[in-house]
Design a protein around this motif. Structure first.
Motif, PDB file in Angstrom:
ATOM      1  N   ILE A   1       3.147  -3.914  -7.648  1.00  0.00           N
ATOM      2  CA  ILE A   1       2.266  -2.768  -7.636  1.00  0.00           C
ATOM      3  C   ILE A   1       0.754  -3.000  -8.102  1.00  0.00           C
ATOM      4  O   ILE A   1      -0.045  -2.297  -7.893  1.00  0.00           O
ATOM      5  N   GLU A   2       0.555  -4.385  -8.643  1.00  0.00           N
ATOM      6  CA  GLU A   2      -0.913  -4.623  -9.240  1.00  0.00           C
ATOM      7  C   GLU A   2      -1.618  -5.511  -8.165  1.00  0.00           C
ATOM      8  O   GLU A   2      -2.601  -5.760  -8.557  1.00  0.00           O
ATOM      9  N   GLY A   3      -1.143  -5.710  -6.896  1.00  0.00           N
ATOM     10  CA  GLY A   3      -2.120  -6.363  -6.217  1.00  0.00           C
ATOM     11  C   GLY A   3      -3.112  -5.542  -5.464  1.00  0.00           C
ATOM     12  O   GLY A   3      -3.018  -4.414  -5.418  1.00  0.00           O
ATOM     13  N   ARG A   4      -4.355  -6.246  -5.150  1.00  0.00           N
ATOM     14  CA  ARG A   4      -5.228  -5.394  -4.644  1.00  0.00           C
ATOM     15  C   ARG A   4      -5.025  -4.788  -3.353  1.00  0.00           C
ATOM     16  O   ARG A   4      -4.200  -5.260  -2.430  1.00  0.00           O
ATOM     17  N   VAL A   5      -5.691  -3.832  -2.972  1.00  0.00           N
ATOM     18  CA  VAL A   5      -5.726  -3.223  -1.648  1.00  0.00           C
ATOM     19  C   VAL A   5      -7.236  -3.500  -0.859  1.00  0.00           C
ATOM     20  O   VAL A   5      -8.166  -2.698  -1.427  1.00  0.00           O
ATOM     21  N   GLY A   6      -7.445  -4.366   0.053  1.00  0.00           N
ATOM     22  CA  GLY A   6      -8.820  -4.765   0.279  1.00  0.00           C
ATOM     23  C   GLY A   6      -9.401  -5.410  -0.339  1.00  0.00           C
ATOM     24  O   GLY A   6      -9.040  -6.056  -1.271  1.00  0.00           O
ATOM     25  N   ALA A   7     -10.931  -5.558  -0.092  1.00  0.00           N
ATOM     26  CA  ALA A   7     -11.562  -6.750  -0.938  1.00  0.00           C
ATOM     27  C   ALA A   7     -12.102  -6.031  -2.176  1.00  0.00           C
ATOM     28  O   ALA A   7     -12.820  -6.835  -3.063  1.00  0.00           O
TER      29      ALA A   7
ATOM     30  N   ALA B   1       8.249  -5.012   2.841  1.00  0.00           N
ATOM     31  CA  ALA B   1       7.311  -4.463   1.793  1.00  0.00           C
ATOM     32  C   ALA B   1       6.611  -5.728   1.229  1.00  0.00           C
ATOM     33  O   ALA B   1       5.376  -5.736   0.930  1.00  0.00           O
ATOM     34  N   VAL B   2       7.374  -6.680   0.851  1.00  0.00           N
ATOM     35  CA  VAL B   2       6.494  -7.916   0.175  1.00  0.00           C
ATOM     36  C   VAL B   2       5.404  -8.639   1.063  1.00  0.00           C
ATOM     37  O   VAL B   2       4.247  -8.807   0.582  1.00  0.00           O
ATOM     38  N   THR B   3       5.763  -8.548   2.464  1.00  0.00           N
ATOM     39  CA  THR B   3       4.810  -9.220   3.379  1.00  0.00           C
ATOM     40  C   THR B   3       3.591  -8.026   3.341  1.00  0.00           C
ATOM     41  O   THR B   3       2.334  -8.667   3.686  1.00  0.00           O
ATOM     42  N   GLU B   4       3.864  -6.851   3.374  1.00  0.00           N
ATOM     43  CA  GLU B   4       2.596  -5.999   3.453  1.00  0.00           C
ATOM     44  C   GLU B   4       1.847  -6.153   2.183  1.00  0.00           C
ATOM     45  O   GLU B   4       0.550  -5.812   2.295  1.00  0.00           O
ATOM     46  N   VAL B   5       2.378  -6.072   1.116  1.00  0.00           N
ATOM     47  CA  VAL B   5       1.802  -6.224  -0.093  1.00  0.00           C
ATOM     48  C   VAL B   5       0.898  -7.140   0.015  1.00  0.00           C
ATOM     49  O   VAL B   5      -0.408  -7.334  -0.752  1.00  0.00           O
ATOM     50  N   ARG B   6       1.378  -8.430   0.158  1.00  0.00           N
ATOM     51  CA  ARG B   6       0.289  -9.666   0.282  1.00  0.00           C
ATOM     52  C   ARG B   6      -0.610  -9.551   1.270  1.00  0.00           C
ATOM     53  O   ARG B   6      -1.716  -9.840   0.944  1.00  0.00           O
ATOM     54  N   ALA B   7      -0.449  -8.963   2.521  1.00  0.00           N
ATOM     55  CA  ALA B   7      -1.327  -8.720   3.328  1.00  0.00           C
ATOM     56  C   ALA B   7      -2.441  -7.829   2.841  1.00  0.00           C
ATOM     57  O   ALA B   7      -3.600  -8.267   2.977  1.00  0.00           O
ATOM     58  N   LEU B   8      -2.080  -6.564   2.056  1.00  0.00           N
ATOM     59  CA  LEU B   8      -3.059  -5.887   1.479  1.00  0.00           C
ATOM     60  C   LEU B   8      -4.005  -6.576   0.570  1.00  0.00           C
ATOM     61  O   LEU B   8      -4.938  -6.099   0.291  1.00  0.00           O
ATOM     62  N   ASN B   9      -3.362  -7.555  -0.135  1.00  0.00           N
ATOM     63  CA  ASN B   9      -3.991  -8.279  -1.226  1.00  0.00           C
ATOM     64  C   ASN B   9      -4.885  -9.200  -0.640  1.00  0.00           C
ATOM     65  O   ASN B   9      -5.730  -9.917  -1.308  1.00  0.00           O
ATOM     66  N   GLY B  10      -4.747  -9.474   0.730  1.00  0.00           N
ATOM     67  CA  GLY B  10      -5.787 -10.554   1.290  1.00  0.00           C
ATOM     68  C   GLY B  10      -5.036 -12.125   1.156  1.00  0.00           C
ATOM     69  O   GLY B  10      -5.802 -12.850   1.212  1.00  0.00           O
ATOM     70  N   GLY B  11      -3.831 -12.206   0.787  1.00  0.00           N
ATOM     71  CA  GLY B  11      -3.473 -13.575   0.794  1.00  0.00           C
ATOM     72  C   GLY B  11      -2.356 -13.612  -0.698  1.00  0.00           C
ATOM     73  O   GLY B  11      -1.812 -12.288  -1.014  1.00  0.00           O
ATOM     74  N   GLU B  12      -1.941 -14.637  -1.051  1.00  0.00           N
ATOM     75  CA  GLU B  12      -0.740 -14.613  -1.949  1.00  0.00           C
ATOM     76  C   GLU B  12      -1.229 -14.112  -3.147  1.00  0.00           C
ATOM     77  O   GLU B  12      -2.278 -13.923  -3.842  1.00  0.00           O
ATOM     78  N   LEU B  13      -0.287 -13.471  -3.814  1.00  0.00           N
ATOM     79  CA  LEU B  13      -0.196 -12.755  -5.148  1.00  0.00           C
ATOM     80  C   LEU B  13      -0.581 -13.568  -6.211  1.00  0.00           C
ATOM     81  O   LEU B  13       0.244 -14.960  -6.521  1.00  0.00           O
TER      82      LEU B  13
END
Length: 435
Positions: free
Chosen positions: A366-372, A403-415
């Motif tokens: 839940i602490e990954g970024r959303v966008g830039a 879910a994990v794939t989308e969270v990484r994508a929203l973060n713009g890469g690896e968490l």
């Protein structure tokens, strides 16, 4: 016994003029490299080859500094030399033992001594043309190449030195690469063996999990989880997070997981179990500022309800047919383990129902970024993401992977943070867990 070596370096630094330094070991100062050969070597190809000479291994040890790139050893040098390296130890002791026991040393023993003395320098063997078999054996023992004394000139020696140095560098690089690969494989096997194997034999619940460490090329991070079924039919699930991301935190997470499993199988639960885990953490942590968050869920044998304890950890997400996904109650939990001596963690009863999925996770989800920008996904964003994927028909392993794939994508890469998420299902899609 090994010949003592004077602080060898992994790779010798080349002189600023691009030349090389050669150490010649032969007992005849007027031997093959005397006279014009010396002068020709010092200016070959416009890059000087600096030459040092030693008559035995004692002198060689004194002259063998980090800027020596190559050693030219005369194989005719007596192997039973009495000039010992290091003031009477090493070679002298080895030779004296051989004399005392009347066991002759190998004819390439001097070469072996040089290889032990200079493990990071290239070595050329010098011998007579009639002794070609011994020259070839010298290469098999560890020399980079051999030269015949009768055919030696400055041009041949210059080329042989540079070839030997480059071959030694290539061999060293390949050896280091192999050692690194073997170490990485061993670490991977070790870390993979430390991941949990859920004990759910006989349970109707279906289990799924995903784990991603934040450390580069690691398999294990500070997050940890486990699930076991006790003889009374209760299914116990746990997920936790040690603050920090290094190997020490990963090791502590493994210790806490193993302690949780042992205590659970011994019959402890709720506040008693967490109080004991806090003692384990306090004794095993490397720093008093280290703490761990934890969530435990004890699902009744009939699967309709559960007891939950929170120690500074996000509440699980409950999914039921015909209802919007929602978090279990967050209020009333206790502090993270290791923060407050004598803390308490109340056990809260929650109703699950007949058909449900329970998702437990660490804050890496839940602490990954959303966008830039700096906005984080947060629990609300996670709920929306999971609700949408459930509507698309995803469940179990497919739901967690998506879910994990989308969270990484929203973060713009690896968490950058460790991530662990597990899912327990009861209902139409659940099958008995027989592992």
């Amino acid at each position: 016994m090994p010949v003592p070596a004077p602080r060898p370096a992994e790779s010798s630094a080349a002189p600023s003029d691009g030349g090389l330094t050669l150490l010649v070991i032969e007992d005849d100062p007027g031997g093959a490299l005397s006279g014009p050969e010396m002068a020709e070597m010092t200016c070959a190809a416009g890059k000087p080859v600096r030459i040092r000479t030693a008559r035995n291994l004692t002198e060689a040890a004194r002259l063998l500094t980090d800027d020596v790139h190559c050693i030219l050893l005369d194989l005719a040098l007596p192997s039973m030399e009495t000039g010992a390296v290091g003031g009477g130890c090493g070679v002298a002791r080895e030779a004296s033992v051989a004399v005392a026991t009347r066991e002759p040393l190998d004819e390439l023993d001097t070469l072996r001594q040089v290889l032990r003395l200079a493990p990071h320098q290239a070595v050329l063997a010098l011998t007579a043309e009639a002794d070609a078999e011994r020259a070839a054996e010298a290469v098999r023992v560890g020399a980079q190449d051999y030269l015949f004394r009768d055919e030696l000139d400055g041009r041949v020696l210059n080329r042989a030195i540079r070839y030997a140095v480059e071959r030694k560098r290539a061999d060293s690089a390949q050896r280091q690469l192999t050692e690194t690969r073997l170490r990485a494989q061993e670490n991977a096997r070790l870390e993979r063996g430390l991941l949990p194997n859920p004990l759910l034999a006989g349970s109707e619940l279906k289990f799924a999990a995903r784990y991603r460490p934040g450390r580069s090329r690691a398999l294990l991070g500070g997050d940890f989880y486990d699930t076991v079924r006790t003889p009374d039919g209760t299914v116990h699930a746990m997920i936790g997070d040690v603050c920090g991301h290094g190997p020490d935190e990963a090791a502590l997470g493994v210790e806490l997981r193993i302690a949780w499993r042992a205590l659970t199988l011994a019959g402890l639960c709720g506040d008693e179990l967490l109080s004991t885990l806090q003692q384990v953490l306090e004794h095993e942590r490397a720093d008093e500022e280290i703490f761990a968050t934890l969530c435990t869920v004890d699902i009744s044998p009939d699967g309709d309800r559960a007891g939950m304890c929170l120690a500074g950890h996000p509440a699980p997400l409950l999914l039921r047919p015909g209802q919007a996904p929602g978090l279990l109650p967050q209020e009333g939990g206790g502090p993270a383990l290791g923060l407050l001596p004598g803390a308490r963690w109340p056990l809260h009863q929650v109703e699950l129902g007949d058909v449900w999925s329970l998702m437990m996770y660490t804050d890496g989800l839940i602490e990954g970024r959303v966008g830039a920008g700096t906005r984080r996904l947060g629990q609300e964003g996670m709920i929306e993401l999971i609700a949408r994927q459930v509507k698309e028909g995803l469940a179990g392993e497919e739901l967690l992977e998506a879910a994990v794939t989308e969270v990484r994508a929203l973060n713009g890469g690896e968490l950058t943070d460790d991530l662990a998420v597990l899912l327990l299902d009861r209902g139409a899609f659940a099958v008995p867990f027989d592992r």
